[in-house]
Design an enzyme around this catalytic site. Structure first.
Site, PDB file in Angstrom:
ATOM      1  N   GLU A  33     -29.427  90.891  -4.223  1.00  0.00           N
ATOM      2  CA  GLU A  33     -28.498  90.446  -3.188  1.00  0.00           C
ATOM      3  C   GLU A  33     -27.696  91.595  -2.594  1.00  0.00           C
ATOM      4  OE1 GLU A  33     -27.419  85.736  -3.808  1.00  0.00           O
ATOM      5  OE2 GLU A  33     -25.871  87.240  -4.132  1.00  0.00           O
ATOM      6  N   HIS A  38     -48.892  92.095 -22.539  1.00  0.00           N
ATOM      7  CA  HIS A  38     -50.164  91.386 -22.678  1.00  0.00           C
ATOM      8  C   HIS A  38     -50.460  90.511 -21.470  1.00  0.00           C
ATOM      9  CE1 HIS A  38     -50.750  92.574 -26.931  1.00  0.00           C
ATOM     10  NE2 HIS A  38     -49.428  92.667 -26.895  1.00  0.00           N
ATOM     11  N   LYS A  40     -30.001  78.152   3.235  1.00  0.00           N
ATOM     12  CA  LYS A  40     -29.084  77.024   3.043  1.00  0.00           C
ATOM     13  C   LYS A  40     -28.997  76.189   4.325  1.00  0.00           C
ATOM     14  CE  LYS A  40     -25.926  79.099  -0.350  1.00  0.00           C
ATOM     15  NZ  LYS A  40     -24.521  79.512  -0.582  1.00  0.00           N
TER      16      LYS A  40
END
Length: 430
Positions: free
Chosen positions: A281, A302, A416
């Site tokens: 951010e 792995h 948003k």
């Protein structure tokens, strides 16, 4: 205690590629800018050095009350309102139990999963509950929806007593949540107006849940205080946080696009998530910034170890290591030795883990991956507080080197807004 970020810990990277004189001058200018008194976003830099005895006394008082009257604290929040607290809690809580020495602390409001919400309601039905809702504005959808649910739950379960069992952490002066808390008579803790969410773990945002969970917040803050003192130097040579910022920036300018934060301790997985939000951010603006991602070794060796070793040369690695973990286990001797591992008998898992870290760093560096190694003495409250401040100070400098604002997040508002538009369209259709 020194955080060791030294030349000997930078593998597979020619430090003469960096114009240190240029960066020294630039860092001093940016340091002066960052430390000017007229900023309204850098309260986190000064708070560890201030007398906060009154605030800490109140936090301890409320935390003690919750531990006496509840079995579980539900923390409602998202992003910086929960990542820091959960990171420290997970790092310092023994595996396979819910708490260190306090009560169980769980989190909601960080997603919009109905299954998650219903599962939590089922889980707490026979438990004594407190709620701590954390939001600077109160308008972020995920925690706002969760608070609506659990506010109603508390009122149905406790009636008028719910007022005392709901605690609000929000802006000191404005915001929807501030208004709700004042109208309902909920107790309030203030998020300092000069501290943004992803820099707020060392405020009541993180400190109250951590105190309830049994974390020693006084020692945590002492570690941050040491870091705030140590990283107040303006000169690059004397400030390891700025040195880390410059190394990241130099690698980025030379074509690296991704920074992989890795550690060999599974308890640090949530800490990685806090780090990713902090840097993502703060830097990811104006088509700039490194992409922050993380891995937990040896597990992830792995799965993505092959790519790190021989894949596209787009990433460098920051390897985080604590030399001492308080709990350990010895490899037993087995007379059968069918697995051929008796040569490790008597050695501890943490010792083997440390050797695995060194071997992995060498293999990755020899494969062409620059490896920055960060090493601290012990995984405890003091060193975590120190490390949190280290990363926050380094992050602010990193963003300024990119010439972006470390303290805003304009892109977050875009999704948003789009979600809200779509939800309102759906309501109209129905």
């Amino acid at each position: 205690m020194q955080l060791q970020l030294l030349k000997t810990h930078i593998l597979n990277y020619d430090l003469t590629n960096i114009d240190w004189q240029h960066y020294t001058r630039k860092v001093e200018v940016l340091h002066d800018y960052l430390h000017r008194d007229n900023h309204n976003t850098t309260g986190w830099m000064h708070s560890p050095l201030e007398d906060q005895s009154e605030l800490f006394g109140r936090i301890h008082e409320v935390a003690t009350e919750i531990k006496l009257k509840a079995d579980i604290l539900i923390v409602v929040g998202i992003g910086g309102s929960y990542l820091g607290a959960r990171a420290v809690q997970n790092a310092l809580t023994p595996h396979f139990i819910e708490r260190k020495s306090g009560i169980e602390v769980v989190y909601v409001g960080q997603n919009m999963s109905g299954a998650y919400v219903q599962g939590l309601i089922d889980y707490i039905k026979d438990k004594r509950v407190y709620v701590n809702v954390i939001s600077k504005s109160g308008g972020t959808m995920e925690p706002a929806l969760a608070f609506r649910v659990f506010r109603q739950y508390m009122e149905d379960k406790y009636g008028v007593e719910a007022t005392n069992r709901i605690i609000v952490t929000t802006d000191a002066e404005t915001g929807l949540l501030r208004e709700i808390a004042s109208n309902s008579g909920y107790r309030q803790f203030e998020i300092p107006s000069n501290v943004g969410g992803r820099y707020s773990v060392l405020t009541p945002v993180g400190l109250l849940p951590l105190a309830v969970a049994g974390i020693d917040i006084d020692t945590l803050m002492n570690g941050a205080k040491s870091a705030a003192t140590e990283f107040s130097a303006s000169h690059l040579e004397n400030n390891e946080a700025y040195r880390y910022a410059v190394l990241r920036h130099a690698l980025h300018t030379q074509g690296y696009k991704v920074e992989l934060l890795a550690s060999f301790e599974p308890a640090l997985k949530r800490f990685h998530e806090w780090w990713m939000q902090l840097f993502g951010e703060s830097e990811g603006k104006q088509a700039k910034g490194l992409f922050p991602t993380s891995a937990n070794f040896s597990t992830d060796l792995h799965s993505i170890g092959q790519f790190i070793q021989e894949g596209s040369p787009i990433l460098f690695e920051t390897l985080l290591h604590f030399k001492e973990i308080s709990v350990d286990y010895k490899v037993p001797f087995d007379e059968r030795d069918e697995d051929g591992l008796n040569y490790l008998a008597g050695r501890t898992f943490n010792e083997i883990n440390a050797v695995s870290k060194e071997g992995t760093a060498l293999a990755h560096s020899e494969g062409g991956v620059p490896v920055i190694q960060l090493e601290l003495d012990k995984l405890d409250e003091y060193h975590l507080g120190y490390l949190i401040f280290f990363f926050m100070k380094a992050c602010a400098m990193s963003a300024l080197l990119l010439e972006v604002n470390p303290f805003d997040q304009p892109g977050v508002e875009a999704y948003k807004k789009k979600i809200m538009e779509l939800l309102k369209q759906e309501k109209v259709k129905k």
